[in-house]
Design a protein around this motif. Structure first.
Motif, PDB file in Angstrom:
ATOM      1  N   THR A   1      -5.145  12.658 -32.523  1.00  0.00           N
ATOM      2  CA  THR A   1      -4.030  12.584 -31.701  1.00  0.00           C
ATOM      3  C   THR A   1      -2.639  13.020 -32.549  1.00  0.00           C
ATOM      4  OG1 THR A   1      -4.330  10.407 -31.713  1.00  0.00           O
ATOM      5  CG2 THR A   1      -4.983  11.451 -29.590  1.00  0.00           C
ATOM      6  N   GLN A   2      -2.840  12.223 -33.589  1.00  0.00           N
ATOM      7  CA  GLN A   2      -1.346  12.096 -34.803  1.00  0.00           C
ATOM      8  C   GLN A   2      -1.390  13.462 -35.235  1.00  0.00           C
ATOM      9  OE1 GLN A   2       1.034  10.202 -35.646  1.00  0.00           O
ATOM     10  NE2 GLN A   2       0.412   8.533 -34.918  1.00  0.00           N
ATOM     11  N   ALA A   3      -2.514  14.071 -35.482  1.00  0.00           N
ATOM     12  CA  ALA A   3      -2.221  15.331 -36.381  1.00  0.00           C
ATOM     13  C   ALA A   3      -1.835  16.399 -35.316  1.00  0.00           C
ATOM     14  CB  ALA A   3      -3.824  15.784 -36.811  1.00  0.00           C
ATOM     15  N   LEU A   4      -2.191  16.425 -34.063  1.00  0.00           N
ATOM     16  CA  LEU A   4      -1.655  17.380 -32.873  1.00  0.00           C
ATOM     17  C   LEU A   4      -0.142  17.107 -32.873  1.00  0.00           C
ATOM     18  CD1 LEU A   4      -2.089  19.804 -31.173  1.00  0.00           C
ATOM     19  CD2 LEU A   4      -3.338  18.330 -29.497  1.00  0.00           C
ATOM     20  N   LYS A   5       0.206  15.839 -32.671  1.00  0.00           N
ATOM     21  CA  LYS A   5       1.429  15.477 -32.481  1.00  0.00           C
ATOM     22  C   LYS A   5       2.288  16.173 -33.546  1.00  0.00           C
ATOM     23  CE  LYS A   5       4.376  11.512 -32.667  1.00  0.00           C
ATOM     24  NZ  LYS A   5       4.363   9.991 -32.959  1.00  0.00           N
ATOM     25  N   ILE A   6       2.116  15.803 -34.804  1.00  0.00           N
ATOM     26  CA  ILE A   6       2.735  16.378 -36.001  1.00  0.00           C
ATOM     27  C   ILE A   6       2.618  17.887 -35.992  1.00  0.00           C
ATOM     28  CG2 ILE A   6       2.562  16.399 -38.520  1.00  0.00           C
ATOM     29  CD1 ILE A   6       2.045  13.594 -38.426  1.00  0.00           C
ATOM     30  N   LEU A   7       1.572  18.353 -35.584  1.00  0.00           N
ATOM     31  CA  LEU A   7       1.569  19.953 -35.815  1.00  0.00           C
ATOM     32  C   LEU A   7       2.598  20.399 -34.765  1.00  0.00           C
ATOM     33  CD1 LEU A   7      -0.543  22.380 -36.760  1.00  0.00           C
ATOM     34  CD2 LEU A   7      -1.349  22.047 -34.519  1.00  0.00           C
ATOM     35  N   ALA A   8       2.496  19.888 -33.573  1.00  0.00           N
ATOM     36  CA  ALA A   8       3.543  20.194 -32.447  1.00  0.00           C
ATOM     37  C   ALA A   8       5.010  20.229 -33.096  1.00  0.00           C
ATOM     38  CB  ALA A   8       3.452  19.529 -31.225  1.00  0.00           C
TER      39      ALA A   8
ATOM     40  N   GLY B   1       8.321  22.698 -33.866  1.00  0.00           N
ATOM     41  CA  GLY B   1       9.681  22.452 -33.138  1.00  0.00           C
ATOM     42  C   GLY B   1       9.439  21.927 -31.621  1.00  0.00           C
ATOM     43  N   TYR B   2       8.181  21.590 -31.528  1.00  0.00           N
ATOM     44  CA  TYR B   2       7.859  20.961 -30.050  1.00  0.00           C
ATOM     45  C   TYR B   2       7.704  19.662 -30.045  1.00  0.00           C
ATOM     46  CZ  TYR B   2       6.044  20.578 -25.327  1.00  0.00           C
ATOM     47  OH  TYR B   2       5.924  19.977 -23.982  1.00  0.00           O
ATOM     48  N   HIS B   3       8.483  18.796 -29.095  1.00  0.00           N
ATOM     49  CA  HIS B   3       8.102  17.405 -29.114  1.00  0.00           C
ATOM     50  C   HIS B   3       6.882  17.177 -27.997  1.00  0.00           C
ATOM     51  CE1 HIS B   3       8.367  13.154 -28.975  1.00  0.00           C
ATOM     52  NE2 HIS B   3       9.033  13.044 -27.939  1.00  0.00           N
ATOM     53  N   PHE B   4       5.743  16.865 -28.410  1.00  0.00           N
ATOM     54  CA  PHE B   4       4.729  16.496 -27.564  1.00  0.00           C
ATOM     55  C   PHE B   4       4.795  15.317 -26.787  1.00  0.00           C
ATOM     56  CE2 PHE B   4      -0.104  18.171 -27.181  1.00  0.00           C
ATOM     57  CZ  PHE B   4      -0.226  17.672 -25.813  1.00  0.00           C
ATOM     58  N   GLN B   5       5.674  15.135 -25.711  1.00  0.00           N
ATOM     59  CA  GLN B   5       5.916  13.742 -25.274  1.00  0.00           C
ATOM     60  C   GLN B   5       4.708  12.855 -24.745  1.00  0.00           C
ATOM     61  OE1 GLN B   5       9.232  14.675 -22.936  1.00  0.00           O
ATOM     62  NE2 GLN B   5       9.913  12.621 -22.769  1.00  0.00           N
ATOM     63  N   LEU B   6       3.881  13.622 -24.215  1.00  0.00           N
ATOM     64  CA  LEU B   6       2.760  12.972 -23.629  1.00  0.00           C
ATOM     65  C   LEU B   6       1.805  12.183 -24.663  1.00  0.00           C
ATOM     66  CD1 LEU B   6       1.219  12.340 -20.944  1.00  0.00           C
ATOM     67  CD2 LEU B   6      -0.112  14.412 -21.333  1.00  0.00           C
ATOM     68  N   LEU B   7       1.594  13.230 -25.695  1.00  0.00           N
ATOM     69  CA  LEU B   7       0.653  12.633 -26.771  1.00  0.00           C
ATOM     70  C   LEU B   7       1.138  11.320 -27.667  1.00  0.00           C
ATOM     71  CD1 LEU B   7      -2.211  13.279 -27.612  1.00  0.00           C
ATOM     72  CD2 LEU B   7      -1.088  15.081 -29.224  1.00  0.00           C
ATOM     73  N   SER B   8       2.642  11.414 -27.611  1.00  0.00           N
ATOM     74  CA  SER B   8       3.429  10.346 -28.245  1.00  0.00           C
ATOM     75  C   SER B   8       2.814   9.102 -27.315  1.00  0.00           C
ATOM     76  CB  SER B   8       4.768  10.532 -28.311  1.00  0.00           C
ATOM     77  OG  SER B   8       5.021  11.508 -29.225  1.00  0.00           O
ATOM     78  N   ALA B   9       3.063   9.171 -26.017  1.00  0.00           N
ATOM     79  CA  ALA B   9       2.812   8.051 -25.279  1.00  0.00           C
ATOM     80  C   ALA B   9       1.472   7.546 -25.438  1.00  0.00           C
ATOM     81  CB  ALA B   9       3.242   8.294 -23.866  1.00  0.00           C
ATOM     82  N   VAL B  10       0.474   8.545 -25.326  1.00  0.00           N
ATOM     83  CA  VAL B  10      -0.891   8.162 -25.494  1.00  0.00           C
ATOM     84  C   VAL B  10      -1.283   7.483 -26.673  1.00  0.00           C
ATOM     85  CG1 VAL B  10      -3.105   9.298 -25.965  1.00  0.00           C
ATOM     86  CG2 VAL B  10      -1.731  10.289 -24.119  1.00  0.00           C
ATOM     87  N   ILE B  11      -0.437   7.692 -27.640  1.00  0.00           N
ATOM     88  CA  ILE B  11      -0.740   6.968 -28.911  1.00  0.00           C
ATOM     89  C   ILE B  11       0.060   5.641 -28.965  1.00  0.00           C
ATOM     90  CG2 ILE B  11      -0.154   7.031 -31.474  1.00  0.00           C
ATOM     91  CD1 ILE B  11      -0.199  10.098 -31.157  1.00  0.00           C
TER      92      ILE B  11
END
Ligand code: UGA
Length: 455
Positions: A260-267, A271-281
């Protein structure tokens, strides 16, 4: 049986061992290259470095088709398909550490007619980079979807097999597809980047499901509903599905927190803020702390209290302690002045190194001796069988927090133990019962819980 494609596996970790052994079970000769000589020696003696149900029997049955070596050259002399199964742990920044992958690729070089098949979980774009740097090597992305504890079954009865390649490496993708063909699972043929994303997105989605049900559980705590009933009712809708809807202390292990961290950072890097995944973490991190407030509801202070943890591993049927909830809980309890005692059927040895100040009890019952509270952390099946009357006799204060909603509340309560769960307020001790929809019943404990989670 017709002669099957020989296979090379790089890395004898958990994924590598399960993959190699299952390929041997399918009739392939498999050479496993492991960098650590002591690991190779113990594997040659038939000793397994990991706990995985069913694996020892399978290794024994297929021993003659499995070879373990420290020498990469033994792989390069033989098979066309080289499966990369090395670790990609998180770095301090949360990115995946690809040094083991890079080392493997460098060591392999660009021998003619070979294909590198990536099983390790890597950020999207890794395959593209490897193909650019090693154009002489064919490349296939074939991510693994194994769960620890059920990995052998997951491998032999997969829901799907993902095979990603570029058109110029079609021969290698065909060869990988042929290896998996006897398993009868749908094969998803796609491009390399999409295959890499399928893996990360699948883990992120499952993690989202867990954080979602945990948030529902937290609301259930507020409003007097029972999250296990809610999950049952939701899960019967096939669009939702009942799996991965168990509320509790949140997800741990070597995969969901990392991926989840890796995908958030990849996004983020693209240049894309993966808001949903930040909340999941974030929800997952806070979830472990809610237990603390549940304890405080019954114990004024934790100073000098003895708290027993039942289970230490991140989930049952494994001795893996990576990102286990027990680590956070033990630190938090000790930080508040409690002493911690624990029992886990198989993770004790690994846990000792990580939790040096935690007392390890020889049995679950002995862990409860003199305890002021018990927290069920890992849902080992044998905990259901505990003699709760005996537990109550041994405890100093008969209080149990079921961090996995796993036990039979009635069995525990009828032994005189106060039972707390996650998102099941109506099952609490009679004194703390919350009537559904009764606003007055949202007592100070709930407020305290919110404060704790926010702390
Ligand atoms: C996970 C995925 O399930 C596999 O498909 C994937 O291949 C693997 O990661 C990986 O990337 O290698 P694993 O980490 O072994 O497998 O364990 P899970 O059974 O998925 O459980 C992960 C965590 O979620 C555990 O801490 C578990 O307690 C928690 N969980 C799971 C819940 O809190 N609630 C649930 O309903 C399910």
């Amino acid at each position: 049986m017709t002669e099957r494609e020989p296979i090379g596996v790089v890395g004898a970790g958990w994924v590598g061992l399960v993959t190699a052994t299952c390929f041997a079970e399918l009739g392939h000769r498999v050479v496993v290259r492991e960098i650590l000589p002591e690991k190779v020696q113990s594997l040659r003696r038939g000793e397994l470095p990991i706990h995985e149900p069913g694996l020892p029997e399978l290794i024994e049955r297929n021993g003659e088709r499995l070879t373990f070596t420290t020498e990469m050259v033994e792989l390069l002399d033989g098979p066309r398909l080289l499966f990369i199964c090395v670790q990609t742990p998180p770095t301090y920044s949360g990115d995946a550490d690809l040094s083991a992958v890079q080392r493997a690729v460098e060591e392999i070089g660009e021998p003619n007619g070979k294909a590198l098949v990536m099983k390790s979980t890597v950020p999207v774009g890794t395959g593209r980079t490897i193909m650019r740097d090693a154009p002489g090597l064919a490349y296939v992305s074939c991510p693994e979807f194994l769960r620890e504890g059920t990995a052998v079954r997951d491998f032999l009865e997969p829901d799907r097999v993902v095979v990603g390649s570029q058109p110029e490496h079609g021969w290698a993708a065909d060869a990988v597809e042929a290896v998996y063909e006897p398993l009868g699972a749908p094969i998803v043929r796609t491009d390399v980047s999409s295959a890499e994303m399928i893996k990360l997105a699948s883990n992120a989605y499952l993690a989202t499901k867990i954080s979602f049900i945990n948030e529902i559980a937290n609301v259930c705590d507020e409003v007097g509903a029972d999250v296990t009933e809610v999950a049952r009712g939701m899960g019967l809708d096939p669009r939702i599905g009942s799996r991965f809807l168990n509320a509790g202390l949140g997800f741990g292990g070597s995969c969901f927190p990392k991926d989840t961290q890796a995908l958030k950072i990849l996004a983020g890097n693209s240049g894309y803020h993966f808001q949903l995944l930040s909340a999941v973490i974030e929800v997952n991190e806070l979830q472990k702390r809610r237990v603390m407030a549940k304890l405080r509801k019954h114990l004024d202070s934790l100073v000098g209290k003895r708290v027993a943890l039942l289970g230490l591993a991140f989930k049952p049927d494994t001795d893996d302690m990576r990102e286990a909830s027990s680590l956070v809980l033990a630190a938090r309890l000790e930080g508040e002045g409690a002493s911690v005692v624990a029992f886990d059927p198989i993770a004790e040895a690994r846990a000792r190194e990580l939790l040096p100040s935690v007392e390890m009890a020889p049995s679950a019952l002995e862990a409860t001796d003199g305890a002021d509270a018990v927290i069920l952390v890992t849902e080992w099946p044998q905990f259901v069988e505990l003699d709760w009357a005996e537990v109550a006799r041994r405890m100093n204060t008969p209080l149990l927090v079921d961090g996995r909603n796993f036990l039979d509340p009635e069995a525990v309560r009828s032994a005189g133990i106060t039972y707390e769960a996650i998102g099941r307020p109506s099952l609490g001790d009679p004194g703390s019962r919350v009537a559904p929809g009764d606003a007055r019943a949202r007592d100070s404990a709930t407020r305290e819980m919110k404060e704790e989670a926010e702390r």
